[in-house]
Motif scaffolding. Structure first.
Motif, PDB file in Angstrom:
ATOM      1  N   ALA A 130       0.401  24.077   4.681  1.00 38.49           N
ATOM      2  CA  ALA A 130       1.034  23.139   5.903  1.00 38.49           C
ATOM      3  C   ALA A 130       2.233  22.608   4.895  1.00 38.49           C
ATOM      4  N   MET A 131       2.057  22.020   3.781  1.00 38.04           N
ATOM      5  CA  MET A 131       2.910  20.955   2.926  1.00 38.04           C
ATOM      6  C   MET A 131       3.911  22.073   2.420  1.00 38.04           C
ATOM      7  N   LEU A 132       3.784  23.181   1.989  1.00 37.27           N
ATOM      8  CA  LEU A 132       4.527  24.146   1.510  1.00 37.27           C
ATOM      9  C   LEU A 132       5.556  24.557   2.726  1.00 37.27           C
ATOM     10  N   ARG A 133       5.109  24.815   3.714  1.00 37.32           N
ATOM     11  CA  ARG A 133       5.866  25.128   5.151  1.00 37.32           C
ATOM     12  C   ARG A 133       6.948  24.075   5.441  1.00 37.32           C
ATOM     13  N   LEU A 134       6.708  22.893   4.886  1.00 33.18           N
ATOM     14  CA  LEU A 134       7.799  22.019   5.106  1.00 33.18           C
ATOM     15  C   LEU A 134       9.203  22.304   4.256  1.00 33.18           C
ATOM     16  N   GLY A 135       9.033  23.216   3.423  1.00 35.77           N
ATOM     17  CA  GLY A 135      10.257  23.454   2.762  1.00 35.77           C
ATOM     18  C   GLY A 135      10.722  22.593   1.792  1.00 35.77           C
ATOM     19  N   LEU A 136       9.983  21.592   1.418  1.00 34.95           N
ATOM     20  CA  LEU A 136      10.544  20.621   0.559  1.00 34.95           C
ATOM     21  C   LEU A 136      10.124  20.803  -1.103  1.00 34.95           C
ATOM     22  N   PHE A 137       9.237  21.627  -1.050  1.00 39.17           N
ATOM     23  CA  PHE A 137       9.124  22.296  -2.805  1.00 39.17           C
ATOM     24  C   PHE A 137       8.967  23.634  -2.768  1.00 39.17           C
ATOM     25  N   TRP A 168       0.893  14.049   7.408  1.00 37.61           N
ATOM     26  CA  TRP A 168       1.208  13.826   8.841  1.00 37.61           C
ATOM     27  C   TRP A 168       2.848  13.426   8.876  1.00 37.61           C
ATOM     28  N   LEU A 169       2.738  12.071   8.133  1.00 40.93           N
ATOM     29  CA  LEU A 169       4.106  11.358   8.026  1.00 40.93           C
ATOM     30  C   LEU A 169       5.252  12.175   7.619  1.00 40.93           C
ATOM     31  N   HIS A 170       4.947  13.106   6.756  1.00 41.31           N
ATOM     32  CA  HIS A 170       6.370  13.948   6.350  1.00 41.31           C
ATOM     33  C   HIS A 170       6.425  15.047   7.371  1.00 41.31           C
ATOM     34  N   GLY A 171       5.574  15.321   8.213  1.00 36.96           N
ATOM     35  CA  GLY A 171       5.791  16.281   9.254  1.00 36.96           C
ATOM     36  C   GLY A 171       4.737  17.435   9.531  1.00 36.96           C
ATOM     37  N   ALA A 172       3.804  17.579   8.531  1.00 34.82           N
ATOM     38  CA  ALA A 172       2.910  18.445   8.466  1.00 34.82           C
ATOM     39  C   ALA A 172       1.771  18.322   9.330  1.00 34.82           C
ATOM     40  N   THR A 173       1.877  18.462  10.545  1.00 34.44           N
ATOM     41  CA  THR A 173       0.729  18.255  11.431  1.00 34.44           C
ATOM     42  C   THR A 173      -0.502  18.791  11.258  1.00 34.44           C
ATOM     43  N   MET A 174      -0.345  19.956  10.562  1.00 28.67           N
ATOM     44  CA  MET A 174      -1.449  21.099  10.402  1.00 28.67           C
ATOM     45  C   MET A 174      -2.526  20.267   9.343  1.00 28.67           C
ATOM     46  N   ARG A 190      -8.395   7.630  10.783  1.00 30.15           N
ATOM     47  CA  ARG A 190      -8.218   6.309  10.147  1.00 30.15           C
ATOM     48  C   ARG A 190      -6.966   6.673   9.333  1.00 30.15           C
ATOM     49  N   VAL A 191      -6.106   5.732   8.819  1.00 27.74           N
ATOM     50  CA  VAL A 191      -4.949   5.832   7.843  1.00 27.74           C
ATOM     51  C   VAL A 191      -5.404   5.957   6.717  1.00 27.74           C
ATOM     52  N   SER A 192      -4.935   6.797   5.594  1.00 31.45           N
ATOM     53  CA  SER A 192      -5.510   6.760   4.460  1.00 31.45           C
ATOM     54  C   SER A 192      -4.431   6.189   3.493  1.00 31.45           C
ATOM     55  N   VAL A 193      -4.664   5.234   2.777  1.00 32.81           N
ATOM     56  CA  VAL A 193      -3.733   4.414   2.014  1.00 32.81           C
ATOM     57  C   VAL A 193      -4.425   3.831   0.775  1.00 32.81           C
ATOM     58  N   PHE A 194      -3.624   3.823  -0.350  1.00 27.17           N
ATOM     59  CA  PHE A 194      -4.291   3.010  -1.432  1.00 27.17           C
ATOM     60  C   PHE A 194      -3.225   2.151  -2.086  1.00 27.17           C
ATOM     61  N   CYS A 200       0.951  -1.115   0.081  1.00 28.40           N
ATOM     62  CA  CYS A 200      -0.016   0.060  -0.234  1.00 28.40           C
ATOM     63  C   CYS A 200       1.042   1.299   0.106  1.00 28.40           C
ATOM     64  N   VAL A 201       0.223   2.346  -0.429  1.00 34.66           N
ATOM     65  CA  VAL A 201       0.829   3.590  -0.459  1.00 34.66           C
ATOM     66  C   VAL A 201      -0.010   4.539   0.618  1.00 34.66           C
ATOM     67  N   VAL A 202       0.762   5.205   1.536  1.00 32.45           N
ATOM     68  CA  VAL A 202       0.018   6.000   2.217  1.00 32.45           C
ATOM     69  C   VAL A 202      -0.122   7.221   1.370  1.00 32.45           C
ATOM     70  N   THR A 203      -1.238   8.106   1.820  1.00 32.65           N
ATOM     71  CA  THR A 203      -2.030   9.018   0.976  1.00 32.65           C
ATOM     72  C   THR A 203      -2.390  10.398   1.779  1.00 32.65           C
ATOM     73  N   ASP A 204      -2.784  11.416   1.178  1.00 29.69           N
ATOM     74  CA  ASP A 204      -3.512  12.479   1.861  1.00 29.69           C
ATOM     75  C   ASP A 204      -3.043  12.984   3.217  1.00 29.69           C
ATOM     76  N   ARG A 205      -4.027  12.990   3.987  1.00 31.20           N
ATOM     77  CA  ARG A 205      -3.835  13.656   5.248  1.00 31.20           C
ATOM     78  C   ARG A 205      -2.648  13.006   6.126  1.00 31.20           C
ATOM     79  N   THR A 206      -2.686  11.391   6.069  1.00 30.25           N
ATOM     80  CA  THR A 206      -1.740  10.452   6.765  1.00 30.25           C
ATOM     81  C   THR A 206      -0.267  10.950   6.000  1.00 30.25           C
ATOM     82  N   ALA A 207      -0.192  11.107   4.995  1.00 31.30           N
ATOM     83  CA  ALA A 207       0.960  11.400   4.127  1.00 31.30           C
ATOM     84  C   ALA A 207       1.638  12.673   4.711  1.00 31.30           C
TER      85      ALA A 207
END
Length: 324
Positions: free
Chosen positions: A165-172, A86-92, A104-108, A77-84
């Protein structure tokens, strides 16, 4: 009748509290759901996702989140959406009041293998090889693909905050995000993503601040909002930062979250806002949860009125300076 002691019950369970454990492991150790709930209520355990627990003394980090996910994410499975996010560090990216409802965990899974269980929210999704990264053995959508999915698929408020939140991670960068939008032509929710991506801002520090900025845009105000606006005290050289503001009008809007502001923080904010008002000439409006959400929310009208007051105040100050 023996009094139930959550701490003794947990310690005597024999569970290894240096790492997360699953619901099944807890049951095997003699902790049924009722006891687990009472131990969580006593703040001795944290239940970050459905099916996983860890001691509240463990420090939240990527390693801990990965360990929790390993307990519930099926192979392939691939973790996606809000769970992804959260895993990358964007709790927001988590939903509002997520501390009250365990997500629940979002996976596909690969096409044709939809999962059906009580631990995960599953389905099928088209993912390119470049959309997936492996984080300590867990397959997860990349930060930029996660951002695009959040921007497409969540409700407006959560979508807007998720992009911040995702932009705040500074990864892109925001430019990279805007460039990525084009590949989702024809996908569900792409119009929302296309509208929000250019407005994403890494300066937003909470879900409430992001939603407040969205209300600013919804109000159609002439001044574009800036995040973390610096104002320097000419006497002391100290700098104050405003959550959201229009420097040319000296108008600011700040969000006070219920969980963030204690007595000390409130006192500091009051002193800072008094200086901004009395000496720096800013109009600062404070917003809370009830101003943003629900039928009685008045954020849009308050923002419009506040910016109007600030412009009048600024003109009056300029006229006074010219006369003197």
């Amino acid at each position: 009748m023996t009094r139930f002691d959550p701490a003794d019950c947990l310690i005597n369970s024999g569970l290894d509290l240096s790492r997360p454990f699953s619901t099944a492991m807890a049951h095997s150790a003699g902790l049924d759901n009722r006891r687990l709930t009472r131990i969580v209520d006593a703040s001795l355990l944290v239940r970050p996702i459905v099916g996983a627990f860890h001691a509240s003394t463990l420090i939240d980090c990527i390693d801990l989140r990965v360990a929790c996910l390993r307990l519930v994410v099926p192979d392939g499975c691939v973790v996606t959406d809000r769970t992804a996010g959260w895993l990358h560090g964007a709790t927001m990216v988590l939903a509002p009041n997520s501390h009250l409802v365990v997500p629940r965990v979002s996976v596909f899974h690969i096409p044709g293998n939809r999962l059906r269980n009580t631990l995960t929210a599953s389905g099928e999704r088209s993912l390119l090889d470049r959309d997936v990264v492996v984080v300590q053995g867990i397959r997860v959508t990349t930060p930029i693909r996660t951002a695009c999915d959040l921007g497409r698929l969540l409700h407006r408020d959560s979508s807007f905050a998720g992009l911040d939140a995702m932009l705040r991670l500074g990864l892109f960068s925001r430019d990279s995000l805007i460039d990525e939008v084009g590949r989702f032509k024809g996908y569900r929710g792409v119009r929302q993503l296309r509208a929000f991506a250019p407005l994403a801002d890494s300066g937003s520090e909470s879900f409430g601040e992001s939603v407040l900025r969205l209300r600013w845009y919804s109000a159609g105000l002439s001044a574009r909002p800036e995040t973390q606006v610096p104002v320097t005290n000419g006497r002391t050289g100290q700098r104050a930062f405003l959550d959201l503001g229009a420097p040319e009008s000296r108008y600011a809007a700040e969000y006070d979250g219920e969980q963030f502001h204690g007595a000390a923080e409130q006192a500091h904010d009051s002193e800072r806002r008094a200086w901004l008002r009395d000496e720096a000439g800013w109009i600062v409006d404070v917003f809370r949860r009830e101003d943003l959400f629900g039928r009685s929310a008045q954020a849009i009208s308050r923002l419009s009125a506040g910016l109007g007051r600030a412009k009048v105040h600024l003109r009056a100050g300029s006229a006074y300076s010219l006369r003197t």
